[in-house]
Design an enzyme around this catalytic site. Structure first.
Site: not given
Ligand code: ARG
Length: 457
Positions: A157, A278, A284, A291, A323
């Site tokens: 604590h 600082s 400082k 941090e 994606q």
């Molecule tokens: N760039 C896409 C990804 O990172 C892959 C493409 C797949 N695109 C598609 N129209 N099936 O997931």
């Protein structure tokens, strides 16, 4: 923008905003190497299986190897107008070898291609991360060895509690980091499955040889379900969860060192080369690196949350949402590598303030539990012993008076079992030496642990 892989069916070209919004080349370009290695294995397999003519397979392989060299030497210029890294490499291959390049995408989709690329990327990154964790562990171990005899006041604590060896405290960090390592290695076992051949999501009617591609790319197994192969990113979540837990560990270590380096604790001094100053207060010397390490938990946990929420409620099979798994994944991996690198170096630049620490372990409240256990060993119940020492705390320690300076008569007033030999245990060395349970701060046991870690790392 180059003609899209899927452009023919479209009655119009896409809007510039569509291209900009859907493109991932800005971030997935870092998968280039894995994308090409995957394509090389795929092309070999297509030739071997006579799905495409051998001479086309050879031309593709030659072209891909040239592109791979450029990628590895940093000469490759990414086409920021490309839809993604897969399209970029495909287009370039067409420019280099002509029509044969159009056969590379046979029995493959970007859906299984991207799943492969991320798995290959992660297998390699996990190796690096594990190596970096070992590096940090070694650096902490070296520091622990240099502090082997030093006893510090331990805290619960954030209130002064009991005496412990500083090396014991430091070795506690190695335990957590060891588990972090095994978490990553364990995640790697599940990443090590080859998804190519899933194609869009249902597989293919062409006579591909997935096992051949698996061996070429050094994967342990094949993914067993084509829909799962392109749908799931649970392996990314596992890595991000492991990195989040690791970052929580690192933030605790950072916080300990921040406290220890304050004037109030004064257990350690961090070298100027690993501190900052600082702009207004000339005196400082701030632990900003620590941090920032502590603060990075927010970033890495944010990356985990980002992919977790992205995945939640997605229907099965490939969806473009997937994606967006890459920026947080790359961010977490990069951030963690930077942290591990600087933390490793920082541990080599700390001096222990031995004199200052010695004066701090003279505080006899550190030994209250030792007195309780002394009385228990003389047959007094735990409850009564706790009461006896509680009264001594009120009369002495709370008033700045030492228990060790009480006369034999005064000691007896608390309990006739408190004989003069009690004074022998009212020091830090006795306190740690008296401990005997496995895993405790006893110097002999800690020395064994230091040995164990030296052998293990
Ligand atoms: N760039 C896409 C990804 O990172 C892959 C493409 C797949 N695109 C598609 N129209 N099936 O997931």
């Amino acid at each position: 923008m180059a003609k899209k892989l899927w452009g023919t069916r479209f009655s119009k070209i896409t809007h510039a905003l569509t291209d900009k919004f859907t493109s991932s080349i800005a971030f997935d370009q870092r998968l280039a190497k894995y994308d090409i290695l995957g394509s090389l294995a795929h092309a070999k397999m297509l030739g071997k299986q006579k799905i495409i003519p051998q001479k086309d397979a050879q031309a593709i392989i030659k072209g891909l190897n040239i592109i791979l060299k450029d990628v590895q030497s940093g000469k490759f210029e990414f086409d920021l107008d490309a839809e993604d890294i897969h399209s970029n490499i495909q287009e370039l291959l067409v420019k280099k070898i002509g029509d044969a390049a159009f056969k590379l995408h046979t029995a493959r989709s970007r859906n299984d291609q991207v799943a492969l690329d991320i798995r290959m990327y992660l297998k390699s990154e996990i190796n690096d991360l594990v190596e970096n964790i070992v590096g940090l562990q070694k650096s902490i171990l070296k520091f622990a060895k240099s502090s082997a005899q030093v006893i510090i006041p331990g805290y619960t604590h954030l209130q002064i509690a009991q005496a412990v060896l500083m090396s014991h405290h430091l070795l506690s960090y190695l335990e957590g980091l060891e588990r972090d390592k095994t978490r990553l290695k364990d995640a790697k076992k599940r990443i090590d499955a080859m998804p190519l051949g899933a194609c869009a999501f249902s597989g293919t009617s062409l006579p591909i040889d997935r096992e051949f591609v698996r061996k070429e790319l050094g994967f342990a197994t094949l993914t067993a379900n084509s829909i799962d192969s392109v749908s799931d990113r649970d392996f990314i979540l596992e890595v991000l969860a492991a990195l989040t837990i690791l970052s929580v560990h690192l933030s605790r270590i950072a916080e300990d060192l921040i406290l220890w380096s304050t004037n109030e604790f004064n257990f350690i001094d961090i070298d100027f080369s690993f501190c900052t100053g600082s702009s207004i207060m000339p005196h400082k010397k701030n632990p900003d690196i620590l941090e920032l390490i502590r603060g990075s938990v927010g970033k890495i946990h944010g990356d985990l949350s980002s992919v977790m929420i992205l995945m939640k409620g997605l229907p099965s099979s490939y969806n473009r949402d997937l994606q967006l798994d890459k920026p947080p994944l790359f961010d977490a991996v990069d951030t963690m590598k930077d942290i591990l690198e600087i933390f490793m170096a920082l541990f080599g630049n700390i001096v222990i303030e031995k004199e200052a620490i010695i004066s701090k372990v003279r505080d006899e409240s550190l030994f209250s539990v030792d007195i309780v256990e002394y009385l228990i060993k003389k047959g007094i119940s735990y409850r009564k012993a706790h009461d006896i020492v509680g009264r001594m705390v009120i009369d002495c320690l709370d008033k700045g008076k030492k228990i060790s300076s009480l006369s034999n008569e005064q000691l007896k007033k608390y309990s006739h079992k408190l004989t003069p030999d009690i004074r022998n245990i009212l020091n830090a060395q006795s306190s740690v030496t008296l401990k005997l349970s496995y895993g405790s701060t006893n110097p002999k046991l800690v020395a064994k642990q230091l040995d164990k870690w030296s052998r293990r790392l």
